[in-house]
Enzyme design. Structure first.
Site, mmCIF file in Angstrom:
data_model
loop_
_atom_site.group_PDB
_atom_site.id
_atom_site.type_symbol
_atom_site.label_atom_id
_atom_site.label_comp_id
_atom_site.label_asym_id
_atom_site.label_seq_id
_atom_site.Cartn_x
_atom_site.Cartn_y
_atom_site.Cartn_z
ATOM 1 N N ASP A 18 45.109 92.932 91.267
ATOM 2 C CA ASP A 18 46.724 93.448 92.298
ATOM 3 C C ASP A 18 46.504 94.568 92.768
ATOM 4 O OD1 ASP A 18 46.811 94.417 89.671
ATOM 5 O OD2 ASP A 18 48.578 94.118 88.961
ATOM 6 N N SER A 35 48.620 98.676 80.401
ATOM 7 C CA SER A 35 49.183 97.954 80.698
ATOM 8 C C SER A 35 47.659 96.726 80.853
ATOM 9 C CB SER A 35 49.315 97.571 82.467
ATOM 10 O OG SER A 35 48.567 98.699 83.027
ATOM 11 N N HIS A 53 45.280 96.026 88.328
ATOM 12 C CA HIS A 53 44.644 95.675 86.699
ATOM 13 C C HIS A 53 43.842 94.445 87.783
ATOM 14 C CE1 HIS A 53 48.798 96.331 86.412
ATOM 15 N NE2 HIS A 53 48.424 96.972 85.677
#
Ligand code: NAG
Ligand code: NAG
Ligand code: NAG
Length: 389
Positions: A353, A46, A356
């Site tokens: 979040d 991610s 990240h």
């Protein structure tokens, strides 16, 4: 005619653009011309997914993307990723996710990273803890297929309706930059499932699998590699949120989980050593190791000095009474339905979040990691085609 074109293309596939570079020359980097990158191929999780997991599973929702794209872009942050800043830095467009089908452009590369990816295949589905089925070896296989189909389209027996105009030319693969940013999820799974001793014992195996994937890409013609190490996973707020009354020394002075960062650093030490060995095994490759850990940890340690707030606070999501409502999701706190909303000023936060970083933090890391000051050999990403001796 057809045969000679075929021979020409196959010949150029074997070409490599790496130029040998002695250590003394590294110091003269300013006099070397920039690599002329024909494309950008990325592999990872991610930290560099530009829409893969959104295309393959459920889309990333609002407020992700609020700062830069002004809508969800498949990226797990409010704007651009370190990888997007890298694309900007070398003058290429943002890379489309390989798994995406709508409005994609593969003329300058493709992005095989997906959120939740690991180096090793894991024995769990994405529906348990978000681990992606597209592990690094699968991403390398996807690249192999991508390239084979492009070659077939240009020089094989293309379907009459085939359109190669949105694809890279076959002879450009060896002139592309190959970036890899993965490892954090292997460690997260291990923290969850293994004892500390088992975890340490398994790092060499994870590194071997990483090296195999690099080798597979090399066999497919990849020649220039820019490889990020893994970040300070012990500083992720989603992990530190739940800690109550830690034993002395469990947390470091920034509030990060010390042993998790030690494992990440051990992983990085072994990764670096293996990449240095790979340079002599993959003789035509230029392999640059980039210490992104140090950039991220420096930002976390000195966030106020750099204009950010508490690095363990999150901009998006809601955490209360040991209930974590993830960014953009809904949850129940005190019997009330709560949404994990975003803050007003994401640029003040390091963490977006809880897992990240924000675009602002990514930009800060990019400013410190792309110019060569944290890479081995110490060359900027614009010069990563020069082979270090
Ligand atoms: C997954 O299961 C297989 C078969 O039991 C095992 O060999 C492998 O090591 C497991 N992988 C991981 C990452 O635990
Ligand atoms: C939950 O309860 C606590 C303590 O009563 C209160 O401070 C907090 O605002 C409540 N949170 C929500 C989301 O209602
Ligand atoms: C790279 O950028 C950082 C941050 O601006 C700066 O401190 C460092 O001196 C630069 N290094 C090089 C080699 O340009």
């Amino acid at each position: 005619m057809e045969t000679s074109v075929k021979v020409a293309v196959i010949a150029t596939l074997g070409l490599y653009i790496c130029v040998n570079l002695a250590m003394a020359e590294v110091e003269k980097i300013g006099v070397l011309s920039q690599c002329s990158w024909a494309g950008l191929y990325n592999f990872g999780d991610s930290n560099s997914d530009t829409g893969g997991i959104s295309a393959a599973f459920e889309p990333v929702t609002s407020p992700y993307g609020m700062t830069f794209f002004k809508k969800p872009s498949g990226r797990l942050t409010d704007g651009r990723l370190l990888f997007d800043f890298l694309a900007e830095y070398i003058g290429l467009p943002y890379a489309s996710a390989y798994l995406d089908t709508i409005n994609t452009d593969y003329r300058h590369g493709a992005n095989f990273a997906t959120g939740g990816s690991t180096i090793r295949r894991q024995n769990e589905t994405i529906f348990q803890n978000g681990i992606s089925p597209f592990s690094l070896d699968i991403q390398a296989i996807q690249f192999t297929q991508f390239k084979a189909r492009i070659v077939d389209l240009w020089i094989g027996h293309p379907h009459p309706a085939a359109d190669a105009s949105q694809l890279q030319r076959p002879d450009d693969f060896s002139k592309a930059l190959f970036t890899i940013d993965i490892g954090q999820n292997d460690l997260s799974v291990a923290f969850r499932t293994l004892t500390k001793q088992q975890l340490r014992a398994t790092i060499p195996n994870i590194i071997d699998e990483f090296a195999s994937s690099v080798q597979q890409l090399y066999e497919q013609g990849a020649r220039s590699f820019w490889i990020h190490n893994t970040g300070p996973v012990g500083c992720l707020p989603v992990a530190t949120f739940y800690i109550r009354n830690p034993n002395p020394g469990y947390l470091d002075r920034n509030g990060c989980i010390r042993y998790q960062n030690e494992v990440a650093m051990e992983f990085n030490r072994q990764l670096k050593a293996r990449l240095i060995r790979l340079r002599s095994e993959l003789t035509k490759a230029a392999i640059t190791y980039v210490d992104v850990y140090t950039a991220k940890y420096n930002l976390i340690s000195n966030s106020k000095q750099y204009g950010f707030s508490d690095p363990l606070k999150i901009c998006c999501g809601h955490h209360e009474n040991d209930v974590h409502v993830f960014c953009g999701k809904y949850g129940i706190v005190n019997g009330t339905r709560v949404r994990g909303d975003a803050c007003k000023n994401p640029a003040k936060y390091v963490s977006w979040d809880g897992v990240h970083m924000t675009e602002a933090a990514n930009k800060w890391v990019a400013n410190h990691a792309l110019n060569g000051s944290l890479s081995d050999p110490p060359i900027p990403v614009t010069h990563a085609c020069y082979k270090h001796l």
